[in-house]
Design a protein around this motif. Structure first.
Motif, PDB file in Angstrom:
ATOM      1  N   ARG A  63       0.865  -1.336   0.185  1.00 47.37           N
ATOM      2  CA  ARG A  63      -0.024   0.193  -0.110  1.00 47.37           C
ATOM      3  C   ARG A  63       0.717   1.228   0.099  1.00 47.37           C
ATOM      4  N   PRO A  64       1.425   1.437  -1.105  1.00 45.74           N
ATOM      5  CA  PRO A  64       2.428   2.750  -1.205  1.00 45.74           C
ATOM      6  C   PRO A  64       1.923   4.174  -0.814  1.00 45.74           C
ATOM      7  N   GLU A  65       0.370   4.144  -0.664  1.00 52.96           N
ATOM      8  CA  GLU A  65      -0.237   5.434  -0.318  1.00 52.96           C
ATOM      9  C   GLU A  65      -0.594   5.408   1.174  1.00 52.96           C
ATOM     10  N   ALA A  66      -0.124   4.611   1.825  1.00 51.61           N
ATOM     11  CA  ALA A  66      -0.253   4.440   3.447  1.00 51.61           C
ATOM     12  C   ALA A  66       0.856   4.083   4.287  1.00 51.61           C
ATOM     13  N   HIS A  80      -3.666   4.011  10.226  1.00 57.68           N
ATOM     14  CA  HIS A  80      -3.003   4.314   9.236  1.00 57.68           C
ATOM     15  C   HIS A  80      -2.977   5.673   8.840  1.00 57.68           C
ATOM     16  N   PHE A  82      -2.985   8.018   5.470  1.00 51.73           N
ATOM     17  CA  PHE A  82      -3.274   7.811   4.042  1.00 51.73           C
ATOM     18  C   PHE A  82      -2.691   9.032   3.297  1.00 51.73           C
ATOM     19  N   LEU A  83      -1.425   9.093   2.587  1.00 49.55           N
ATOM     20  CA  LEU A  83      -0.760  10.321   2.012  1.00 49.55           C
ATOM     21  C   LEU A  83      -1.569  11.198   0.934  1.00 49.55           C
ATOM     22  N   ASN A  84      -1.702  12.414   1.121  1.00 54.52           N
ATOM     23  CA  ASN A  84      -2.305  13.128   0.113  1.00 54.52           C
ATOM     24  C   ASN A  84      -3.812  12.660  -0.027  1.00 54.52           C
ATOM     25  N   ASP A  85      -4.343  12.444   1.006  1.00 53.86           N
ATOM     26  CA  ASP A  85      -5.881  12.314   1.164  1.00 53.86           C
ATOM     27  C   ASP A  85      -6.505  12.846   2.156  1.00 53.86           C
ATOM     28  N   SER A  92      -2.396  14.776   4.747  1.00 54.16           N
ATOM     29  CA  SER A  92      -2.452  13.473   4.848  1.00 54.16           C
ATOM     30  C   SER A  92      -3.894  13.228   5.822  1.00 54.16           C
TER      31      SER A  92
END
Length: 115
Positions: A63-66, A80, A82-85, A92
């Protein structure tokens, strides 16, 4: 008030009382209610931590986005990031499971302040 899992009725999803969210295991301050925001997830969502060392992060495999997030004091697994979310571009989103407790403003103790 402790966090309940989604399947038992998440009590913090629409909870916006002033105060701090602390680690359920050791009481270390993690998030201010000021950084909490409404989100479609059934779990509470935050944009930032209280202290630079409130949490530790490590990559989440597959999960590269987390990032996996743990308490910065005791290492308790929290959830977690969550990047850029987040609610604004570049922010994040931190979401968590049954590892948070809420301390209303004015009820803080030395344990919830990490002392």
């Amino acid at each position: 008030m402790s966090f309940c899992s989604f399947f038992r009725g998440e009590v913090f999803q629409n909870h916006f009382e002033p105060g701090v969210y602390v680690c359920a295991k050791c009481g270390y301050e993690l998030f201010s209610s000021r950084s909490k925001y409404a989100h479609s997830s059934p779990w509470p969502a935050f944009t930032e931590t209280i202290h630079a060392d409130s949490v530790t992060k490590r990559p989440e495999h597959n999960r590269p986005e987390a990032l996996k997030v743990s308490c910065g004091k005791c290492g308790n697994g929290l959830g977690h990031e969550f990047l850029n979310d987040g609610p604004k571009p570049g922010q994040s989103r931190f979401i968590f499971s049954s590892s948070l407790k809420f301390v209303p403003k004015g009820k803080e103790t030395s344990a919830s302040q990490g002392h």
